[in-house]
Design an enzyme around this catalytic site. Structure first.
Site, PDB file in Angstrom:
ATOM      1  N   ASN A 106      12.173 -23.503  40.373  1.00  0.00           N
ATOM      2  CA  ASN A 106      12.339 -22.098  39.568  1.00  0.00           C
ATOM      3  C   ASN A 106      12.898 -20.901  40.604  1.00  0.00           C
ATOM      4  O   ASN A 106      12.865 -19.691  40.027  1.00  0.00           O
ATOM      5  CB  ASN A 106      10.951 -21.578  39.018  1.00  0.00           C
ATOM      6  CG  ASN A 106      10.124 -21.367  40.105  1.00  0.00           C
ATOM      7  OD1 ASN A 106       9.746 -22.035  41.052  1.00  0.00           O
ATOM      8  ND2 ASN A 106       9.431 -20.001  40.070  1.00  0.00           N
ATOM      9  N   TYR A 107      13.067 -21.402  42.001  1.00  0.00           N
ATOM     10  CA  TYR A 107      13.662 -20.376  42.843  1.00  0.00           C
ATOM     11  C   TYR A 107      15.116 -20.077  42.398  1.00  0.00           C
ATOM     12  O   TYR A 107      16.014 -20.885  42.308  1.00  0.00           O
ATOM     13  CB  TYR A 107      13.391 -20.890  44.257  1.00  0.00           C
ATOM     14  CG  TYR A 107      12.225 -20.963  44.985  1.00  0.00           C
ATOM     15  CD1 TYR A 107      11.072 -20.512  44.290  1.00  0.00           C
ATOM     16  CD2 TYR A 107      12.029 -21.770  46.006  1.00  0.00           C
ATOM     17  CE1 TYR A 107       9.689 -20.651  44.790  1.00  0.00           C
ATOM     18  CE2 TYR A 107      10.643 -22.120  46.501  1.00  0.00           C
ATOM     19  CZ  TYR A 107       9.657 -21.394  45.911  1.00  0.00           C
ATOM     20  OH  TYR A 107       8.294 -21.604  46.599  1.00  0.00           O
ATOM     21  N   ALA A 108      15.166 -18.753  42.171  1.00  0.00           N
ATOM     22  CA  ALA A 108      16.654 -18.182  41.783  1.00  0.00           C
ATOM     23  C   ALA A 108      17.030 -19.189  40.689  1.00  0.00           C
ATOM     24  O   ALA A 108      18.293 -19.341  40.672  1.00  0.00           O
ATOM     25  CB  ALA A 108      17.532 -18.399  42.897  1.00  0.00           C
TER      26      ALA A 108
END
Length: 323
Positions: free
Chosen positions: A60-62
């Site tokens: 889910n990062y960036a």
């Protein structure tokens, strides 16, 4: 840089882990400080050249673009076998049903999507990003076990949760003969030490390696109290939760010890985390080359008992954050 074992597992990693949350597509996700691939490339190369071969990201990062950048950049310095790639599952990544959480269908979908973005056949460590109270523990642990047996992950790990939840997950896996977690990634720094009460003693007793996130308390322990930072901590709800007046004495102690040593505050704060017996390797973020210099130098610092007492003396109990 020396290497360490992740807890008592057979997985060998670098003594510091490079957190990849800072890299991705700045136009995707909610963090304006994310560096694009061209800005991230020299930092990742510098880390690899210094012996940091372990890289931690999440699906889910960036909005997934961190995995894409990670997959592209870790292929450049050396062969796949020369690096260890960690990623995570839990947070929403799709507007459709089963696009989040730790259900079997969600985990099976997420691992394949992550492997595609990372451009690899397997990850070295696949971590649940949080505890999911809406899914039976047996369902989650069996799905993770099946991913390991399918060769898509070599080891599994967990991240921030209550110690009793982690113990319940581990106990369930043990009862059924399924793969147990090799690691716990939790928030741990001089301003947030609540994990010392339950989680870290449990991890030490059971051979689980600890790889703390935010070891520098979102930058609060890297500069004198009240000094302006990058602004990132204030945009991060976990970082903002550390901005308490009661922490001034702790930061002042870091400043004092660093000045006496003639090193940066970041080096002292990170050396304190890395020196704890429960910790296998801290996860460090770097958006500038000197951030890596501090992280590498910190691993060679051995704090004296007196310095440790100075750093720890002002701490008071507080509510854990990051779950």
């Amino acid at each position: 840089m020396h290497t360490v074992r992740l807890g008592t597992s057979g997985l060998e990693i670098s003594a510091a882990v490079l957190g990849m949350m800072s890299y991705g597509d700045p136009d995707r996700g909610s963090h304006s400080w994310v560096l694009g691939i061209d800005q991230a490339r020299p930092i990742v190369q510098k880390a690899y050249d210094a012996g940091i071969t372990t890289f931690d990201t999440s699906n889910n990062y960036a909005a997934g673009s961190s995995e894409e950048v990670t997959g592209a950049l870790v292929r450049e310095p050396g062969p796949r076998e020369s690096v260890q790639i960690f990623t995570k599952v839990f947070a929403p990544t799709s507007a459709y049903r089963n696009g989040h959480g730790l259900s079997r269908i969600g985990i099976m979908r997420a691992i394949d999507e992550s492997l595609g973005r990372l451009r690899t056949d397997y990850v070295d460590l696949y971590q649940i990003h949080r505890f999911d109270p809406n899914v039976p523990i047996e369902e989650t642990m069996e799905a993770l076990h099946d991913i390991v047996k399918a060769g898509k992950a070599r080891y599994i790990g967990a991240s921030s949760m209550w110690a009793w939840q982690f113990a319940e997950l581990q106990h369930t896996a043990e009862l059924h003969g399924w793969t147990k977690f090799a690691s716990m990634q939790d928030q741990y720094n001089l301003l947030q030490r609540e994990e010392e009460r339950e989680m870290h003693p449990y991890c030490r007793a059971t051979g689980v390696g600890v790889i703390p996130w935010a070891p520098l308390a979102s930058g609060y322990v890297t500069r004198p109290w009240g000094a302006d930072g990058s602004g990132r901590a204030e945009l991060d709800r976990f970082g903002a939760s550390l901005n308490q007046g009661s922490n001034k004495e702790i930061v002042d102690a870091v400043e004092h010890v660093a000045a006496a040593r003639g090193v940066s505050m970041a080096q002292i704060a990170l050396a304190w985390v890395a020196g704890k017996s429960a910790v296998s390797a801290p996860i460090v973020g770097a958006t500038k080359p000197h951030h890596l210099d501090d992280a590498i130098a910190a691993l060679d610092i051995r704090l004296t008992d007196d310095e440790t007492r100075q750093l720890e003396a002002a701490y008071t109990p507080r509510t854990p954050t990051g779950f």
